[in-house]
Design an enzyme around this catalytic site. Structure first.
Site, PDB file in Angstrom:
ATOM      1  CG  MET A 163      -1.968  -1.095   1.218  1.00 32.35           C
ATOM      2  SD  MET A 163      -3.045  -1.094  -0.223  1.00 32.35           S
ATOM      3  CE  MET A 163      -4.157   0.242   0.161  1.00 32.35           C
ATOM      4  CG  ASP A 184       9.766  -0.311   4.879  1.00 32.36           C
ATOM      5  OD1 ASP A 184      10.077  -1.033   5.849  1.00 32.36           O
ATOM      6  OD2 ASP A 184       8.744  -0.538   4.189  1.00 32.36           O
ATOM      7  CB  VAL A 213       3.904   0.327   9.337  1.00 36.10           C
ATOM      8  CG1 VAL A 213       4.854   1.451   8.962  1.00 36.10           C
ATOM      9  CG2 VAL A 213       3.008   0.755  10.482  1.00 36.10           C
ATOM     10  CD  GLU A 260      -4.543  -3.018  10.077  1.00 39.08           C
ATOM     11  OE1 GLU A 260      -3.758  -2.135   9.712  1.00 39.08           O
ATOM     12  OE2 GLU A 260      -5.765  -2.824  10.193  1.00 39.08           O
ATOM     13  CE  LYS A 278      -1.742   0.011  11.139  1.00 44.89           C
ATOM     14  NZ  LYS A 278      -1.216   0.185   9.789  1.00 44.89           N
ATOM     15  CB  SER A 306      -7.916  -2.614   6.802  1.00 41.54           C
ATOM     16  OG  SER A 306      -6.996  -2.407   5.795  1.00 41.54           O
ATOM     17  CG  HIS A 359      -9.389   2.402   4.381  1.00 42.38           C
ATOM     18  ND1 HIS A 359     -10.544   1.768   4.009  1.00 42.38           N
ATOM     19  CD2 HIS A 359      -8.455   1.420   4.483  1.00 42.38           C
ATOM     20  CE1 HIS A 359     -10.324   0.477   3.901  1.00 42.38           C
ATOM     21  NE2 HIS A 359      -9.070   0.247   4.188  1.00 42.38           N
ATOM     22  CD  GLU A 400     -14.278   3.358   3.534  1.00 40.69           C
ATOM     23  OE1 GLU A 400     -15.452   3.037   3.654  1.00 40.69           O
ATOM     24  OE2 GLU A 400     -13.351   2.633   3.950  1.00 40.69           O
ATOM     25  CG  ASN A 409     -12.853  -3.054   3.861  1.00 36.47           C
ATOM     26  OD1 ASN A 409     -12.959  -3.133   2.633  1.00 36.47           O
ATOM     27  ND2 ASN A 409     -11.706  -2.787   4.459  1.00 36.47           N
TER      28      ASN A 409
END
Ligand code: NAD
Length: 738
Positions: free
Chosen positions: A336, A355, A412, A414, A419, A441, A462, A474, A512
């Site tokens: 992503m 990263d 990064v 999930e 996070k 998500s 999102h 979103e 979702n």
């Protein structure tokens, strides 16, 4: 009469240059005043003996963006009001009004003076149709110029001669493809198809168009000349080779859900059998009929009016000044993050892509290089554009580089701890006005914001995958998210030319939640023993672009399994359906069928040849049904109802507070049957009462997941629609979390 939108300038040779330049608009569009002007201009061309010919061009960067669809919207409203009084009269009026443009263009074509179009930029819809009605077309060699008839994309057909002229100028198969796909062509492609006569440098455009007149260009369209041979002859070997397969292809692609596309096929076929003026009348009749179809009305509303409003910031707090984004940070250069970096740099914004290791950051940047090389190969960009875009991405591990970023988006792993760590690392370097966004998500924005020292400036942005293709974003409001953060997020999404919807902070947000239901329904159907091919085809027949089993494979079956396990852990046993759990466990844990990435999932992906449904899949069901025992109509209803119901729940729970966002978001985010105008328009089109009845039947047969919510019951009782009860832009909308 005075002409408002065009400037007329006649030279010494008697050639009048007609420059279209609407003073109150950034782009030319066709509205009532333009039609009035064009009528007057055609009359002048006809009657003014001093005029020897005309060149039509535009005073803007583009030629014309097409008809103003709000005008058609108004025509329709007038029609629906009229139908109640006198249906026959209302139909006659709609026919006459909706064919006016077609008649003006035909009058131009037969005015007796040679007319050339000097196409200086993009010409779409009615804007291209006027060019086609000219006797000659010269286009400037501007690479950004697009020529197209995109009417089919908003549920319509080109109704100002487009279907007839294109089908007489191009080879029939090319013409049908162009019309049915609503594709936009570059000028060289349009020339190859026969829609443009000459392509010249911009500086020579008007001169070349005039020269054609001076060289004796004839004021007669090919189809009005003696001996014209229509390339789209139906009763010929070529006709047989074209129309029959076209019909089959149309059905395969659309399942006959789109009256506009069906109308195009009919117009081209029937129009090819008759003289040109009769053909135009046929086109006008189909146009009026398609225009008044509920599908066209819903598609115009969602895919044109609402989408434009959302893109222009309908949900943006008005009192926060707009900001131009110059530098954005992206944390996590994975699947992503790499995509977010690409679309950001592509919009001319500098990117700091971070990263854990330099290699990982570089790999993320390499993704942009790959996409840019693709665009270069397809001729969409130049080498210099590619270099400039890549130069905007600074791939690094150094958080200090974030210092002057106005916005940082994290993508990064999930994992809450990861996070929290990057939120704090980044915030240590951010300016006071910078906004931090999470692309999570599943983790609630409000809870992640607790790790932030500035929760007012913390928001969810999102994206959908693949980021460079999916047009929806979103924006998620946490409990403490402030207006400034919302405004900046929307300014950013506007800059990257995507469509935003603003939603509140609940599990799955909006899209979702609905997609989850779509997949659940399909997985339950597998366990009911419904033949998998019927499941996939039923969904496509209902209008879904991608079947649910294909979709599960694409997003990964193990991801579906993980989401299910997480829901069970967080919400308890009852949050998951044991039949779905059993199926996914069997697929993922017992058989390693993880989806496309693993080469096996609901489908088999052979090294050579096409994918095919996994033959053993039906055996996972306790018992199998034969196709005769299954109603394909019910499969379609189950899919659309389960998603529409979820959307209605999201409105009641104020997850989505604007009906436009629910509709547009459903089409752009998960491809909800575009013919319907979206999840809520689907219910409105059917009527809340009929929808509730249908759901009652489904609940009785398939369980309480089809039970309707209080809002829908009320709407059914009162005969209300979503757009009637929640007028877009109404006072009920707030962007704050419920
Ligand atoms: P991914 O595994 O492809 O990428 C995650 C990247 O983050 C990796 O490159 C990893 O090295 C990097 N990373 C991990 N810890 C880091 C740290 N401390 N500092 C810097 N970088 C770090 O995952 P993804 O699919 O790109 O998903 C990223 C996020 O986007 C997740 O929150 C996911 O839920 C969300 N998301 C994913 C999708 C999807 O379809 N994959 C869609 C919407 C949102």
């Amino acid at each position: 009469m005075t002409i408002k939108n065009f400037i007329l300038d006649t030279d010494a040779d008697g050639i009048v240059t007609i420059t279209w330049d609407m003073s109150d608009k950034s782009m030319n569009v066709i509205d009532m005043s333009v039609m009035d002007d064009l009528e007057a201009i055609v009359e002048k061309l006809k009657t003014d003996g001093a005029i020897k010919g005309a060149v039509i061009t535009s005073g803007k960067d583009s030629f014309c963006a097409g008809a103003d669809l709000t005008m058609l919207d108004a025509l329709l409203k007038q029609y629906h009001a009229g139908v109640i009084r006198n249906e026959l009269e209302a139909n006659k009026q709609l026919f006459e009004q909706s064919r006016r443009l077609s008649q003006i263009f035909r009058a131009l074509e037969t005015c007796g003076k040679p007319v050339a179009a000097a196409i200086n930029g993009t010409a779409l819809g009615g804007g291209l149709e006027i060019c086609l009605a000219c006797h000659h077309r010269v286009a400037s060699d501007n690479e950004k110029t697009k020529l197209g008839l995109p009417e089919v994309k908003v549920g319509l057909l080109p109704g100002a001669g487009g279907t007839q002229r294109v089908a007489r100028m191009a080879q029939p198969a090319d013409a049908l493809q162009f019309l049915l796909q609503g594709r936009e062509l570059r000028v060289v492609q349009a020339q190859a198809m026969g829609l443009v006569d000459k392509v010249v440098p911009a500086k020579d455009l008007i001169k070349t168009a005039k020269q054609w007149i001076l060289d004796g260009g004839k004021p007669v369209a090919p189809w009005d000349a003696d001996g014209f041979k229509n390339p789209a002859r139906v009763y010929s070997p070529a006709g047989m080779m074209t129309f029959m397969p076209a019909n089959a292809l149309y059905r395969k692609e659309t399942w006959d859900n789109y009256p506009g596309a069906r109308g195009i096929l009919s117009c081209v076929y029937e129009g090819a059998l008759v003289p040109f003026d009769t053909a135009l009348t046929i086109e006008s009749r189909y146009f009026a009929n398609v225009l008044k179809s509920p599908q066209a009305a819903a598609m115009i509303r969602s895919l044109f009016v609402s989408m434009q409003e959302l893109n222009k910031g309908a949900r943006r707090p008005k009192d926060v000044p707009a900001k131009k984004l110059k530098k954005v940070g992206v944390l996590g250069a994975g699947f992503m993050g790499a995509g977010i970096a690409y679309v950001t740099a592509n919009a001319g914004i500098d990117v700091v892509l971070i990263d854990q290791t330099q290699e990982a950051a570089d790999r993320g940047k390499a993704q942009s290089e790959k996409l840019l090389t693709d665009s270069l190969r397809k001729g969409r960009i130049k080498e210099a554009d590619k270099d400039a875009t890549l130069a905007r991405i600074n791939a690094t591990t150094d958080y200090e580089a974030l210092a002057d970023c106005q916005l940082v988006i994290e993508a990064v792993f999930e994992d809450r701890n990861v996070k929290v760590d990057v939120i704090q690392k980044a915030e240590a370097h951010l300016s006071r006005s910078a906004v931090f966004a999470s692309n999570t998500s599943t983790l609630p924005i409000t809870s992640l914001a607790k790790a932030s020292a500035r929760p007012k400036s913390f928001i969810g942005i999102h994206f959908f995958s693949p980021v460079h293709k999916m047009m929806l974003v979103e924006v998620i409001m946490g409990k403490r998210t402030g207006d400034k953060a919302l405004a900046l997020a929307l300014d950013y999404i506007r800059a990257i030319r995507k469509t935003p919807i603003v939603v509140n902070d609940v599990r799955g947000f909006y899209a979702n939640r609905c997609v989850g239901n779509y997949l659940l329904e399909a997985h339950l159907m597998v366990m009911e023993g419904i033949p998998p091919a019927m499941i996939e085809n039923g969904a496509r027949m209902a209008g879904m672009p991608v079947g649910p089993l294909t979709l599960t494979d694409e997003v990964a079956v193990d991801l579906a399994w993980k989401i299910l396990q997480a829901a069970k852990k967080d919400l308890g046993e009852k949050a998951v359906d044991p039949r779905q759990e059993k199926l996914l466990e069997e697929m993922v844990v017992k058989r390693g069928r993880l989806g496309r990435k693993a080469g096996k999932g609901f489908y088999e992906y052979p090294d050579v040849g096409k994918k095919y449904l996994w033959p053993e899949l039906p055996e996972l069901a306790p018992e199998q049904k034969s196709a005769d025992e299954v109603s394909i109509g019910e499969i379609q209803n189950r899919f659309l109802a389960t998603m529409a119901l979820e959307a209605a729940r999201c409105i009641e729970e104020k997850v989505v507070v604007d009906v436009r966002e629910a509709d547009v978001g459903s089409i752009l985010g998960f491809g909800f049957a575009p013919w319907s105008g979206g999840t809520l328009s689907y219910i409105d089109m059917m009527g809340a009462k009929a929808f509730v009845e249908m759901c009652k039947g489904l609940a009785k047969k398939h369980g309480k997941r089809f039970r309707v919510n209080r809002l829908l019951k009320e709407m059914a009782e009162n005969g209300e629609t979503f757009y009637g009860r929640f007028p877009p832009g109404g006072a009920a909308q707030t962007a704050k979390a419920a």
